[in-house]
Enzyme design. Structure first.
Site, short mmCIF file in Angstrom:
data_model
loop_
_atom_site.label_atom_id
_atom_site.label_comp_id
_atom_site.label_asym_id
_atom_site.label_seq_id
_atom_site.Cartn_x
_atom_site.Cartn_y
_atom_site.Cartn_z
CE LYS A 178 -1.47 3.13 2.18
NZ LYS A 178 -1.68 4.37 1.87
CD GLU A 253 12.26 0.37 9.63
OE1 GLU A 253 12.88 1.10 10.70
OE2 GLU A 253 12.97 -1.13 10.11
CB CYS A 287 12.46 8.26 8.76
SG CYS A 287 13.83 7.75 7.64
CD GLU A 383 9.80 12.59 11.49
OE1 GLU A 383 8.66 11.89 11.92
OE2 GLU A 383 10.18 11.62 11.24
P1 NAD Z 1 2.08 8.60 7.69
O1 NAD Z 1 1.64 7.30 8.66
O2 NAD Z 1 0.67 9.27 8.18
O3 NAD Z 1 1.50 7.36 6.58
C1 NAD Z 1 2.11 6.30 6.80
C2 NAD Z 1 1.40 5.05 5.19
O4 NAD Z 1 0.85 4.84 6.24
C3 NAD Z 1 0.92 5.75 4.11
O5 NAD Z 1 1.07 5.14 3.51
C4 NAD Z 1 -0.76 5.95 4.62
O6 NAD Z 1 -1.67 5.99 3.73
C5 NAD Z 1 -0.82 4.91 5.74
N1 NAD Z 1 -1.74 4.57 7.04
C6 NAD Z 1 -1.98 5.84 7.46
N2 NAD Z 1 -3.26 5.57 8.06
C7 NAD Z 1 -3.18 4.58 8.07
C8 NAD Z 1 -4.50 3.08 9.08
N3 NAD Z 1 -4.88 3.57 9.88
N4 NAD Z 1 -4.15 2.47 8.73
C9 NAD Z 1 -2.77 1.86 8.03
N5 NAD Z 1 -2.10 2.54 7.05
C10 NAD Z 1 -2.30 3.77 7.67
O7 NAD Z 1 3.28 8.78 7.44
P2 NAD Z 1 3.30 9.70 5.96
O8 NAD Z 1 3.42 11.03 7.25
O9 NAD Z 1 3.50 8.86 4.70
O10 NAD Z 1 5.04 9.66 6.33
C11 NAD Z 1 6.25 10.10 7.26
C12 NAD Z 1 6.06 9.72 8.28
O11 NAD Z 1 7.04 9.09 8.25
C13 NAD Z 1 7.80 10.37 9.15
O12 NAD Z 1 7.50 9.92 10.78
C14 NAD Z 1 9.03 10.28 8.82
O13 NAD Z 1 9.58 9.85 9.30
C15 NAD Z 1 8.52 8.53 8.30
N6 NAD Z 1 9.47 7.20 7.96
C16 NAD Z 1 9.81 6.74 8.96
C17 NAD Z 1 10.95 5.58 8.37
C18 NAD Z 1 11.99 4.69 8.84
O14 NAD Z 1 12.26 3.91 8.61
N7 NAD Z 1 11.82 5.12 10.51
C19 NAD Z 1 11.13 5.97 6.58
C20 NAD Z 1 10.54 6.90 6.05
C21 NAD Z 1 9.77 8.13 7.10
#
Ligand code: NAD
Length: 482
Positions: A178, A253, A287, A383
């Site tokens: 997804k 992650e 991240c 963040e």
């Molecule tokens: P997000 O949590 O809003 O979304 C991430 C994914 O989860 C998207 O595909 C989204 O559609 C999906 N999602 C949203 N609500 C959901 C639910 N209720 N159930 C299942 N899936 C759902 O994050 P974002 O804004 O897309 O990404 C930024 C965040 O990701 C930042 O906090 C960043 O630090 C983190 N990040 C972490 C890593 C790592 O490896 N640790 C890498 C990249 C990004």
């Protein structure tokens, strides 16, 4: 203004076919440099997730019993195909996400490299033999989890696709991906390339859609056996809870607020470069961004003067122009970051540089540095996920360590010093999953990655991902004559 008919259309990939979502709905993704729609994408909901999971379950026996060397060959073919399409995929990624073209090219190469690396791993996943008494033979085997779900964020869509999907497939799992609703395009493209080179139908499915409508039914699906989630802490907690309700294996992650400690004995030119890359790569939407500069009082002024000079020379433009920094990903995220710029002014005063949105179409903000930031300020703790650096000063090793650890996150941490004893004391005492010495973002596809504290649990990358995508079976045989 683009009309609907100008836009490329992307469908779901289920069982090797491009299919429209059952409800027939589409959503648009937007080019962040222009704020104009860029592609129409079929919007998955629960019935589509059910179809994708069923396809992945149906093909699991075939894929998991495919000889590992053959799986490796197929993953190498995926890597080659991604490389052969590098420029096209990079152009798409830049339009979808906004990042500078060089960064998009490097993300596509990283994705190819993940497929290549795990292709090599596929036939080296083996268990142990455990010595017991003469009456027994005991050994372990590593088996795939089954159907795995990969939920991917928008900041590094192609990179994280490779990071999550390649080890899953190498170890014999099937996958339902997804992608983030802001950046779904390259996931669909790569799944098509995978089909083209012979990955069997149903092994790799892609279901673009929104978090609540597509992500949640996937992570809570009772036929999913493993969930890899990369994203924010609040969503991670929700995903973790829903997976655990089905007793499904999950790794998270999550985000970071990572310290970058600079000592007077560091190579200051290289430390400035590293600081710039750490916070301004991908407009700070990383991240593992180095968002907290913790600098020794003796070099603070000199270092910040040089940093500000370099920031003022940065070229900020649409990703297609391959500037130093592109726009933020979306209107929503632009609002979040500009709210933090306002908060930063209230908490820490006027920034040393930046602090404003750019007056042009698209979601551009200036690279920004706030000085004299205290640990109890929100801009030091939360963040921001944008090009916003906070600066704090230290005078002793103990103080640097205390500042470095004084956040709820623990994804990465960096130190710049020529004193290797000090660097390794820092590495020992900092609460983070990965430590960079004298270079931000040091390491590669081979090095395990994941968080301490609120930054998550489980590890991806390197051989650590094999643990994440397999389960151990122990076999104990009584071999006494009967
Ligand atoms: P997000 O949590 O809003 O979304 C991430 C994914 O989860 C998207 O595909 C989204 O559609 C999906 N999602 C949203 N609500 C959901 C639910 N209720 N159930 C299942 N899936 C759902 O994050 P974002 O804004 O897309 O990404 C930024 C965040 O990701 C930042 O906090 C960043 O630090 C983190 N990040 C972490 C890593 C790592 O490896 N640790 C890498 C990249 C990004």
């Amino acid at each position: 203004m683009a009309t609907q008919t100008d836009l490329s259309t992307y469908d779901l990939i289920i069982n090797g076919d491009s299919v429209t979502a059952e409800a027939g709905e589409y959503f648009e993704t937007v080019n962040p440099a222009t704020a104009e729609p860029f592609a129409r994408v079929s919007q998955a909901r629960e019935p589509d997730i059910d179809r994708a999971v069923a396809a992945a379950a149906e093909t699991f026996d075939e894929w998991s019993s495919t000889p590992p060397e053959e799986r490796g060959r197929l993953l190498n073919a995926v890597a080659d195909e991604i490389r052969s399409q590098q420029e096209r995929l990079a152009q798409l990624e830049t339009r979808d996400n906004g990042k500078p073209l060089s960064h998009a090219r490097s993300d596509v190469e990283t994705c190819a490299r993940y497929f290549e690396y795990y292709a090599g791993v596929a036939d080296k996943v083996h268990g142990d033999s455990i010595p017991l008494t003469d009456e027994y033979v005991d050994y372990t085997v590593r088996e795939p989890l089954g159907v795995t779900a990969q939920i991917i964020p928008w900041n590094l869509p192609t990179n994280i696709f490779g990071r999550s999907v390649a080890p899953a497939l190498a170890t014999g799992n099937t996958a339902v991906v997804k992608p983030a609703e802001q950046t779904p395009v390259t996931a669909v493209e790569i799944a098509q390339l995978a089909s083209k080179v012979g990955i069997p139908d149903g092994v790799l499915n892609v279901v673009p859609g929104y978090g609540r409508e597509a992500g949640a039914p996937l992570s809570s699906h009772s036929d999913v056996d493993g969930v890899s989630f990369t994203g924010s802490v609040p969503t991670g907690i929700e995903v973790g809870k829903s997976a655990v309700e089905n007793v499904t294996n999950v790794h998270l992650e999550l985000g970071g607020k990572s310290p970058n400690v600079v000592w007077p004995d560091a190579d200051l030119d290289s430390a400035v470069d590293s600081t710039m890359t750490g916070i301004f790569a991908n407009a700070g939407q990383v991240c593992s961004a180095g968002s907290r500069l913790i600098i020794h009082e003796d070099i603070k002024n000199e270092f910040l003067d040089e940093l500000v000079d370099r920031i003022e020379a940065m070229e900020i433009d649409a990703g297609e122009a391959d500037p130093d920094m592109g726009p933020l990903v979306s209107q929503e995220h632009f609002k979040k970051v500009t709210d933090y710029l306002e908060l930063g002014r209230k908490e820490a005063g006027d920034p040393l540089v930046g602090g404003e949105a750019l007056n042009r179409d698209g979601y551009f903000v200036e690279p920004t540095v706030f000085d004299d930031v205290d640990s109890d300020m929100r801009i030091a703790q939360e963040e921001i996920f944008g090009p916003v650096l906070s600066v704090s000063e230290f005078s002793s090793e103990a103080e640097a360590m205390e500042l470095a650890n004084d956040v709820d996150y623990g994804l990465v941490a960096g130190i710049h010093t020529q004193n290797m004893g000090r660097a390794h004391r820092f590495a020992r005492d900092v609460r983070a999953g990965q430590v960079y010495v004298n270079e931000w973002f040091a390491g590669g596809e081979e090095t395990p990655f994941g968080g301490f504290k609120q930054s998550g649990f489980g590890r991806e990358k390197g051989l650590a991902a094999v643990d994440a995508y397999t389960q151990i079976k122990n076999v104990c045989a009584d071999i006494t004559p009967k």
